[in-house]
Design a protein around this motif. Sequence first.
Motif, PDB file in Angstrom:
ATOM      1  N   ALA A  25       0.835  -1.205   0.000  1.00 56.50           N
ATOM      2  CA  ALA A  25       0.000   0.000   0.000  1.00 56.50           C
ATOM      3  C   ALA A  25       0.871   1.257   0.000  1.00 56.50           C
ATOM      4  O   ALA A  25       0.544   2.255  -0.654  1.00 56.50           O
ATOM      5  N   TYR A  26       1.997   1.224   0.704  1.00 57.34           N
ATOM      6  CA  TYR A  26       2.926   2.357   0.724  1.00 57.34           C
ATOM      7  C   TYR A  26       3.499   2.598  -0.672  1.00 57.34           C
ATOM      8  O   TYR A  26       3.523   3.725  -1.161  1.00 57.34           O
ATOM      9  N   GLU A  27       3.960   1.543  -1.329  1.00 55.88           N
ATOM     10  CA  GLU A  27       4.544   1.678  -2.663  1.00 55.88           C
ATOM     11  C   GLU A  27       3.503   2.110  -3.693  1.00 55.88           C
ATOM     12  O   GLU A  27       3.835   2.837  -4.623  1.00 55.88           O
ATOM     13  N   GLU A  28       2.256   1.641  -3.559  1.00 54.57           N
ATOM     14  CA  GLU A  28       1.217   2.042  -4.496  1.00 54.57           C
ATOM     15  C   GLU A  28       0.905   3.526  -4.396  1.00 54.57           C
ATOM     16  O   GLU A  28       0.440   4.127  -5.362  1.00 54.57           O
ATOM     17  N   GLY A  29       1.156   4.137  -3.250  1.00 53.26           N
ATOM     18  CA  GLY A  29       0.875   5.556  -3.064  1.00 53.26           C
ATOM     19  C   GLY A  29       1.991   6.472  -3.496  1.00 53.26           C
ATOM     20  O   GLY A  29       1.870   7.692  -3.412  1.00 53.26           O
ATOM     21  N   LEU A  30       3.118   5.919  -3.951  1.00 53.12           N
ATOM     22  CA  LEU A  30       4.244   6.735  -4.415  1.00 53.12           C
ATOM     23  C   LEU A  30       4.235   6.824  -5.935  1.00 53.12           C
ATOM     24  O   LEU A  30       4.029   5.826  -6.620  1.00 53.12           O
ATOM     25  N   SER A  31       4.484   8.006  -6.449  1.00 61.87           N
ATOM     26  CA  SER A  31       4.647   8.207  -7.892  1.00 61.87           C
ATOM     27  C   SER A  31       5.913   9.009  -8.104  1.00 61.87           C
ATOM     28  O   SER A  31       6.027  10.140  -7.618  1.00 61.87           O
ATOM     29  N   ARG A  32       6.842   8.435  -8.803  1.00 67.05           N
ATOM     30  CA  ARG A  32       8.078   9.142  -9.100  1.00 67.05           C
ATOM     31  C   ARG A  32       7.892   9.917 -10.396  1.00 67.05           C
ATOM     32  O   ARG A  32       7.452   9.357 -11.398  1.00 67.05           O
ATOM     33  N   ILE A  33       8.253  11.199 -10.366  1.00 69.86           N
ATOM     34  CA  ILE A  33       8.032  12.088 -11.502  1.00 69.86           C
ATOM     35  C   ILE A  33       9.384  12.532 -12.050  1.00 69.86           C
ATOM     36  O   ILE A  33      10.253  12.973 -11.293  1.00 69.86           O
ATOM     37  N   LYS A  34       9.533  12.410 -13.354  1.00 70.78           N
ATOM     38  CA  LYS A  34      10.738  12.882 -14.027  1.00 70.78           C
ATOM     39  C   LYS A  34      10.283  13.475 -15.353  1.00 70.78           C
ATOM     40  O   LYS A  34       9.794  12.757 -16.219  1.00 70.78           O
ATOM     41  N   ALA A  35      10.412  14.790 -15.501  1.00 69.58           N
ATOM     42  CA  ALA A  35       9.913  15.456 -16.697  1.00 69.58           C
ATOM     43  C   ALA A  35      10.923  16.472 -17.200  1.00 69.58           C
ATOM     44  O   ALA A  35      11.672  17.067 -16.416  1.00 69.58           O
ATOM     45  N   LYS A  36      10.945  16.654 -18.511  1.00 73.19           N
ATOM     46  CA  LYS A  36      11.784  17.673 -19.139  1.00 73.19           C
ATOM     47  C   LYS A  36      10.900  18.506 -20.051  1.00 73.19           C
ATOM     48  O   LYS A  36       9.976  17.994 -20.671  1.00 73.19           O
ATOM     49  N   SER A  37      11.213  19.792 -20.135  1.00 72.44           N
ATOM     50  CA  SER A  37      10.462  20.664 -21.022  1.00 72.44           C
ATOM     51  C   SER A  37      11.418  21.638 -21.703  1.00 72.44           C
ATOM     52  O   SER A  37      12.496  21.931 -21.189  1.00 72.44           O
ATOM     53  N   ARG A  38      11.004  22.110 -22.878  1.00 73.15           N
ATOM     54  CA  ARG A  38      11.800  23.076 -23.640  1.00 73.15           C
ATOM     55  C   ARG A  38      10.937  24.272 -23.965  1.00 73.15           C
ATOM     56  O   ARG A  38       9.734  24.152 -24.170  1.00 73.15           O
ATOM     57  N   LEU A  39      11.600  25.426 -24.059  1.00 77.01           N
ATOM     58  CA  LEU A  39      10.920  26.657 -24.409  1.00 77.01           C
ATOM     59  C   LEU A  39      11.697  27.317 -25.534  1.00 77.01           C
ATOM     60  O   LEU A  39      12.920  27.491 -25.434  1.00 77.01           O
ATOM     61  N   ARG A  40      10.994  27.656 -26.583  1.00 78.03           N
ATOM     62  CA  ARG A  40      11.587  28.402 -27.696  1.00 78.03           C
ATOM     63  C   ARG A  40      10.619  29.505 -28.054  1.00 78.03           C
ATOM     64  O   ARG A  40       9.410  29.289 -28.100  1.00 78.03           O
ATOM     65  N   GLY A  41      11.183  30.660 -28.333  1.00 76.86           N
ATOM     66  CA  GLY A  41      10.298  31.754 -28.710  1.00 76.86           C
ATOM     67  C   GLY A  41      11.067  32.949 -29.226  1.00 76.86           C
ATOM     68  O   GLY A  41      12.304  33.014 -29.174  1.00 76.86           O
ATOM     69  N   VAL A  42      10.314  33.888 -29.714  1.00 75.91           N
ATOM     70  CA  VAL A  42      10.867  35.140 -30.220  1.00 75.91           C
ATOM     71  C   VAL A  42      10.159  36.253 -29.475  1.00 75.91           C
ATOM     72  O   VAL A  42       8.929  36.260 -29.354  1.00 75.91           O
ATOM     73  N   ALA A  43      10.933  37.192 -28.986  1.00 76.07           N
ATOM     74  CA  ALA A  43      10.376  38.331 -28.278  1.00 76.07           C
ATOM     75  C   ALA A  43      10.783  39.612 -28.998  1.00 76.07           C
ATOM     76  O   ALA A  43      11.918  39.758 -29.458  1.00 76.07           O
ATOM     77  N   PHE A  44       9.858  40.523 -29.086  1.00 73.50           N
ATOM     78  CA  PHE A  44      10.129  41.806 -29.710  1.00 73.50           C
ATOM     79  C   PHE A  44      10.086  42.873 -28.627  1.00 73.50           C
ATOM     80  O   PHE A  44       9.142  42.950 -27.859  1.00 73.50           O
ATOM     81  N   GLY A  45      11.144  43.676 -28.577  1.00 78.67           N
ATOM     82  CA  GLY A  45      11.219  44.722 -27.573  1.00 78.67           C
ATOM     83  C   GLY A  45      11.847  45.969 -28.145  1.00 78.67           C
ATOM     84  O   GLY A  45      11.944  46.157 -29.366  1.00 78.67           O
ATOM     85  N   ASP A  46      12.313  46.851 -27.256  1.00 79.13           N
ATOM     86  CA  ASP A  46      12.935  48.107 -27.686  1.00 79.13           C
ATOM     87  C   ASP A  46      14.245  47.872 -28.422  1.00 79.13           C
ATOM     88  O   ASP A  46      14.623  48.663 -29.295  1.00 79.13           O
ATOM     89  N   ASP A  47      14.952  46.802 -28.080  1.00 76.68           N
ATOM     90  CA  ASP A  47      16.240  46.512 -28.709  1.00 76.68           C
ATOM     91  C   ASP A  47      16.090  45.682 -29.972  1.00 76.68           C
ATOM     92  O   ASP A  47      17.077  45.259 -30.560  1.00 76.68           O
ATOM     93  N   GLY A  48      14.899  45.381 -30.373  1.00 70.23           N
ATOM     94  CA  GLY A  48      14.676  44.578 -31.570  1.00 70.23           C
ATOM     95  C   GLY A  48      14.271  43.170 -31.185  1.00 70.23           C
ATOM     96  O   GLY A  48      14.043  42.853 -30.018  1.00 70.23           O
TER      97      GLY A  48
END
Length: 189
Positions: free
Chosen positions: A51-74
């Motif tokens: 019951a103890y082991e069934e209540g555990l969930s190991r989480i391992k996640a990766k994420s990436r972010l890509r984008g373009v931002a426009f500002g005062d410097d271009g």
Amino acid sequence: MKAVAENRYIRAVGNAIPREAHIHSPRPPRGRPMDLCPKCGSSDWKKVSLAYEEGLSRIKAKSRLRGVAFGDDGPNVIVGTAATNGIAQTQLSKRLRPPKKWSYLKVIGWSVVVSFVMLIAYVRSVFGSSTRVSSLPAMAGMFVVAIGFVVSVFFVWRHNHLVYPRQHAEWSDSWLCQRCGGVSSQNVA
């Protein structure tokens, strides 16, 4: 040749068994005692470690972010990554966690902190005084810290070698009632 089968199935409501029904015998199998929960009388048990082991969930996640931002410097390109590691645990799993060994590192860490604080206090008293200061309080303080360290290490050793094995054996032999959630250390067949 024709065979005639009569009364193969009696279509009375009392004779039908629902598809999802569980059949419970009114008495235990021969040679085995009925193990009932002392709180609710249920015989539906699950091992505490499971019951103890069934209540555990190991989480391992990766994420990436890509984008373009426009500002005062271009325009600017934004690139980033993130990694997440962790454990999600249910309340039942937290309640059923196994006993832990005590840490020797905590004893060492606290001894270092206490020694450092005592050393700072002694140095402040020496530099804050215009008269000559005895080193006897510093020696006595270090003696007390050393004795406290030895006693603490003894208690940690005693817990890890005498108390912890008994607690862990009790935990691994415990059972959880599926109906009421009671924990029992009886030998469930």
